[in-house]
Design a protein around this motif. Structure first.
Motif, short mmCIF file in Angstrom:
data_model
loop_
_atom_site.label_atom_id
_atom_site.label_comp_id
_atom_site.label_asym_id
_atom_site.label_seq_id
_atom_site.Cartn_x
_atom_site.Cartn_y
_atom_site.Cartn_z
N LEU A 166 27.18 -32.28 27.05
CA LEU A 166 27.79 -33.17 28.20
C LEU A 166 28.93 -33.85 27.61
N THR A 167 30.13 -32.84 27.88
CA THR A 167 31.27 -33.90 27.15
C THR A 167 32.26 -33.96 27.67
N HIS A 168 32.82 -35.53 27.47
CA HIS A 168 33.89 -36.57 28.16
C HIS A 168 34.91 -36.17 27.90
N ASP A 169 35.52 -35.27 26.83
CA ASP A 169 36.66 -34.60 26.02
C ASP A 169 36.27 -34.16 25.26
N ALA A 170 36.46 -32.79 26.30
CA ALA A 170 35.99 -31.80 24.62
C ALA A 170 37.28 -31.08 23.99
N ALA A 171 38.41 -31.17 24.15
CA ALA A 171 39.46 -30.87 23.21
C ALA A 171 38.74 -31.72 21.63
N MET A 172 38.85 -33.28 21.72
CA MET A 172 37.98 -34.22 21.04
C MET A 172 36.87 -33.84 20.04
N ASP A 173 35.60 -33.46 21.14
CA ASP A 173 34.70 -33.66 20.52
C ASP A 173 34.29 -32.15 20.11
N PHE A 174 34.89 -31.49 20.12
CA PHE A 174 35.42 -30.29 19.07
C PHE A 174 36.49 -29.83 18.75
N ALA A 175 36.79 -30.90 18.12
CA ALA A 175 38.09 -30.73 17.22
C ALA A 175 38.02 -30.65 15.65
N GLY A 176 37.01 -30.29 16.03
CA GLY A 176 36.82 -29.08 13.95
C GLY A 176 36.20 -28.41 14.32
N SER A 177 36.23 -27.64 15.18
CA SER A 177 35.77 -26.04 15.22
C SER A 177 38.01 -26.05 15.77
N LYS A 178 38.32 -26.45 15.78
CA LYS A 178 40.00 -25.91 16.05
C LYS A 178 39.80 -24.96 18.00
N GLY A 179 38.91 -25.70 18.29
CA GLY A 179 39.24 -24.72 19.85
C GLY A 179 40.32 -25.46 20.91
N ARG A 180 41.34 -24.01 20.00
CA ARG A 180 42.89 -24.30 21.49
C ARG A 180 42.68 -24.25 22.82
N SER A 181 42.10 -23.47 23.05
CA SER A 181 41.14 -23.16 24.60
C SER A 181 40.93 -24.58 25.41
N MET A 182 40.14 -25.25 25.29
CA MET A 182 39.58 -26.11 25.43
C MET A 182 41.62 -27.47 25.75
N ILE A 183 42.32 -27.42 24.95
CA ILE A 183 43.45 -28.16 25.40
C ILE A 183 44.22 -27.33 26.38
N LEU A 184 44.42 -26.17 26.03
CA LEU A 184 45.28 -24.94 26.92
C LEU A 184 44.60 -24.29 28.26
N ASN A 185 43.90 -24.10 28.45
CA ASN A 185 42.46 -24.11 29.83
C ASN A 185 42.55 -25.72 30.02
N ARG A 186 42.84 -26.72 30.13
CA ARG A 186 42.48 -28.51 30.61
C ARG A 186 41.70 -28.82 30.25
N ILE A 187 40.63 -28.10 29.38
CA ILE A 187 39.16 -28.27 29.78
C ILE A 187 38.92 -29.84 29.05
N SER A 188 38.56 -31.40 29.85
CA SER A 188 37.98 -32.11 29.55
C SER A 188 36.76 -32.18 29.37
N SER A 189 36.71 -33.04 30.89
CA SER A 189 35.23 -33.46 31.06
C SER A 189 34.70 -32.25 31.23
N ALA A 190 33.04 -31.73 30.66
CA ALA A 190 31.97 -30.12 31.36
C ALA A 190 30.90 -30.48 30.84
N ILE A 191 30.45 -29.82 31.72
CA ILE A 191 28.28 -30.32 31.35
C ILE A 191 28.52 -27.96 31.38
N VAL A 192 27.85 -28.11 30.08
CA VAL A 192 27.61 -26.70 30.60
C VAL A 192 25.92 -26.44 29.35
N THR A 193 25.31 -25.00 30.37
CA THR A 193 23.53 -25.35 30.23
C THR A 193 23.46 -24.21 30.44
N PRO A 194 22.07 -23.89 29.62
CA PRO A 194 21.87 -22.71 29.39
C PRO A 194 20.32 -22.02 30.60
#
Length: 614
Positions: free
Chosen positions: A296-324
C-alpha cells in the motif's frame, strides 16, 4: 478552554490548544500530522483577542473548513470541523481558560499501529492536557505505544522506506526515511502490526466487529458474483468490477503468470469504463513478486524514489494497492489497483483487497484447473482415438512427448487397407445401412489396431490408414503392423460369417504395408489440427494397398527386411506402381510362423487378379 478532537485512521486524540498552534508535517509543528499530502507548514490556529482563528498557510492540498476549502483565515466557532489530509479536527470551546503550549504528532497512516508523539517545542512546555485529564491519558497511551515500538526493533522493518509485518508491506505517507532520534521522533514510515483474520468476539471491540462483519459481507458478495463463472477472462473482469465496489480505485489490472514466468495482463478496467491503456510500475510489481507481500503506497513516486521509477510519475501513479494472487504457496499473478489521488486508500482497503485477492486467487485457480481438466479430457479423447490406450496414457502422463509441427521420422511403417468392391456395394445399399455397416467394421478393425499398439492416422471413406513408429517407436514396428494385418483378416472372417447369417453380403479387404522415412506431426489449420504423416512412404503404402487383391496382404521389400523369418511369405512378380520409375518388388504375407496358421490368401497360381492387373 479550547481544544481539538483529532480523528485519523490511527484513532482519536484530544489536544488542548495553545495561543499559537501550528499544524503540519514538519517535526517542529506543535501538532505534527504524519501524512504526505499534508504540507510541512499546513495551517495555524491562533487566539486573536477572544476569537480563535484558523489560517491556511497556502497548503498544496488545502484545509477544508466545514466542507469548504479555506482561503486565508476564518474565525472558528464551537463545533466547527476542518480537515487536512486524512485527519479530521473538531473545534470545541469551553469557558475561558489560559491556553497552554502543546506539541503532538498525529499519525495519518491508515491503520491501528504504533505512532510517536513529538516533544514540546519548548523544554518548559507541559504535556497536552484536556478537561478531566483526557489529553493527559491520550498522551500517556501514546508514550506507552512508543515504548513498545522502541522495545521491538524487529517491527521497524528491513529498510528505511519499507515496513513488513504479517505478510503485508505498508508504505506510509512520508517522503523521508525513518529517523527515530534521541527525542523519540518518528519521521515517516510506520508499521502495520495488526493481526490478520478473525478473533473471538469476546476479544473484539465493537468497531472491529463491525469491520470484520463488513469484510465477511463483501467477501460473500464477491463469492456470489464470481463463483459460477468458468470463463477466465470474464472471471477476471468480474473480480475487478467487484473491487471497485469495495475500494475507491480509479484503475485496476490483473496479471497472470505465463508459462515462462512472465506477468501477462489478463484483464484491465477503469472505474469510468474507458478502454485507455493502464500503465503500471514494474518496480512495485517486482517488489510484490519478490517479497510475496501486498503493498500500500500513498505516494508511489516518493516511496520508491530510490529505485528511480520514472514510470510512476509519468503514469500519474499516486496511491496504489498491489497484492499477489496466491493460492496456497503458489503465486498465480498480481492484482493492481491505483488512484491518481494521493492517500486515496486506507489500511482497511489494504486488508479488504488482500482478503478478496486470496479468495479471487482460489476462484482463478479453480477456473485454470477446470480448463486444464477440459483440455486433458479433449486430449485424452483425441489420443484414445489415435493411439492404443496404453500408449495414450504414456503420452498424457508425459512419459512420451508428441511435438507440435512436423518432424522427420527416419523409419515408420505405414499401413493402408480398404474394402474391395465397396463402390458397387454402396450403389445397392441404403445410406443408413451403409454407414451402420462401416461403423461396425471400423470398430472391429480399430480395436485390433490398438491391440498391436498402432496409431490410427485417419479413415478415408472405406479405407484405414495406420502407423507404427510415429509418434511412438518400438523395435518391432514392422512386425506389429503385419501381425495386426493377419489378425484383422481373422476378425473380418468372423464378421462376414455373422453377416451371411443375416443374408448380408460379405466384405473383402486388401492391405498394403511399407516402411521408410516420413514427416510426422500435427498438420492443418489453427482451428483444425490432426496428427498424420506425409511423404513417399505413405504414398507407396497406399499404392501397395491398391495393388492387393481381396484378402491379400502385400508388403514392400523394405518392410520384408525387418520381418526376418517370422512370417510365411511369397515374393510376387514386381509391379509398376504409380510414381515409381522401376518395377516395385513386393511380397504376399500368408501366415505367421510363430502363431496359429492363418490362411489369408490362396496360392499364387490361383491368386485373384489385383487392381493393378485388372
Amino acid at each position: 478552554m479550547a481544544r481539538l478532537i483529532l480523528t485519523s485512521p490511527e484513532g482519536q486524540q484530544v489536544v488542548t490548544l495553545a495561543a499559537r498552534n501550528s499544524l503540519g508535517r514538519h517535526p517542529d509543528s506543535s501538532i505534527q500530522i504524519l501524512d504526505k499530502i499534508v504540507s510541512k507548514e499546513h495551517c495555524r490556529i491562533l487566539l486573536e483577542g477572544k476569537t480563535w482563528v484558523l489560517q491556511d498557510l497556502d497548503s498544496l492540498n488545502g484545509t477544508f473548513l466545514n466542507g469548504t476549502r479555506l482561503s486565508g483565515s476564518q474565525p472558528l466557532q464551537h463545533g466547527d470541523e476542518f480537515s487536512l489530509g486524512a485527519t479530521r479536527a473538531r473545534f470545541e470551546q469551553d469557558a475561558a481558560a489560559p491556553p497552554v503550549d502543546t506539541a503532538v504528532a498525529i499519525a495519518a497512516a491508515p491503520a491501528p499501529r504504533p505512532f510517536v508523539t513529538a516533544p514540546a517545542t519548548s523544554p518548559d512546555a507541559p504535556p497536552a492536557r484536556a478537561a478531566g485529564g483526557v489529553g493527559s491519558n491520550a498522551f500517556s497511551a501514546t508514550a506507552r505505544r512508543l515504548e513498545t515500538f522502541e522495545a521491538a526493533p524487529a517491527l521497524r522493518g528491513p529498510s528505511p522506506a519499507l515496513a513488513v509485518s504479517a505478510g503485508q508491506t505498508l508504505l506510509t505517507a512520508t517522503p523521508s526515511p525513518i529517523d527515530i532520534n534521541k527525542q523519540g521522533h518518528e519521521i515517516g514510515t510506520q508499521i502495520a502490526a495488526q493481526e490478520p483474520g478473525f478473533r473471538p468476539y469476546r476479544e473484539v471491540a465493537p468497531t472491529q466487529m463491525e469491520a470484520d462483519y463488513e469484510r465477511l459481507r463483501l467477501s460473500h458478495e464477491l463469492s456470489r458474483e464470481i463463483c459460477l463463472e468458468r470463463d477466465l477472462s470474464a472471471l477476471l473482469n468480474k473480480i475487478l468490477a467487484s473491487m471497485f465496489r469495495f475500494v475507491r480505485a480509479d484503475r485496476g489490472v490483473i496479471f497472470l503468470i505465463g508459462d515462462n514466468g512472465e506477468l501477462i495482463p489478463g484483464a484491465s478496467l477503469r472505474r469510468d469504463g474507458s478502454e485507455a491503456a493502464i500503465s503500471v510500475s514494474s518496480t512495485i510489481m517486482n517488489h510484490v513478486m519478490r517479497e510475496r507481500a501486498s503493498v500500500l503506497t500513498h505516494d508511489a513516486a516518493m516511496d520508491f524514489a530510490g529505485s528511480k521509477g520514472r514510470s510512476m510519475i509519468l503514469n500519474r501513479i499516486s496511491s496504489a494497492i498491489v497484492t499477489p494472487l496466491m493460492h496456497e504457496k503458489d503465486i498465480l499473478g498480481v492484482l493492481w489497483l491505483d488512484s491518481e489521488t494521493l492517500a486515496r486508500f486506507e489500511n482497511r482497503d489494504l486488508e479488504m483487497v488482500t482478503s478478496i485477492a486470496a479468495q479471487a486467487a482460489m476462484f482463478i485457480e479453480i477456473t485454470i484447473l477446470g480448463k486444464k481438466v477440459e483440455q486433458e479430457i479433449v486430449q485424452r479423447e483425441r489420443f484414445s482415438r489415435l493411439l492404443s490406450p496404453n500408449v495414450a496414457e504414456k503420452v498424457l502422463s508425459g512419459e512420451m512427448v508428441i511435438q507440435k509441427g512436423g518432424q522427420m521420422v527416419r523409419e515408420c511403417t505405414v499401413f493402408n487397407s480398404d474394402i474391395r468392391g465397396f463402390t458397387t456395394m454402396s450403389e445397392g445399399t441404403g445410406p443408413e445401412a451403409l454407414v451402420e455397416m462401416l461403423n461396425e467394421y471400423f470398430e472391429l478393425m480399430v480395436d485390433t489396431l490398438f491391440k498391436y499398439e498402432g496409431t490410427l492416422d485417419k479413415f478415408m471413406g472405406d479405407g484405414i490408414m495406420a502407423l507404427w513408429g510415429a509418434p511412438v517407436v518400438t523395435k518391432d514396428d514392422a512386425v506389429r503392423a503385419v501381425e495386426c494385418a493377419l489378425e484383422q483378416m481373422e476378425v473380418l472372417r468372423a464378421f462376414n460369417a455373422a453377416r451371411r447369417q443375416r443374408k448380408e453380403p460379405s466384405l473383402e479387404i486388401g492391405i498394403g504395408i511399407h516402411t521408410g522415412p516420413v514427416v510426422a506431426g500435427y498438420i492443418g489449420s489453427s482451428k483444425a489440427l490432426s496428427y498424420t504423416v506425409i511423404g513417399d512412404t505413405a504414398n507407396t503404402s497406399a499404392r501397395l494397398c491398391g495393388a492387393a487383391g481381396p484378402g491379400e496382404i502385400l508388403v514392400s521389400a523394405a518392410t520384408m527386411e525387418r520381418l526376418g523369418s517370422r512370417f510365411d511369405c511369397q515374393e510376387l512378380p514386381a509391379v509398376q506402381l504409380k510414381g515409381k520409375e522401376k518395377p516395385f518388388r513386393l511380397y504376399a504375407i500368408r501366415r505367421s510362423n510363430f502363431a496359429v496358421s492363418v490362411a489369408v490368401a490362396p496360392p499364387n497360381s490361383s491368386r485373384p487378379p489385383s487392381r493393378t492387373e485388372r
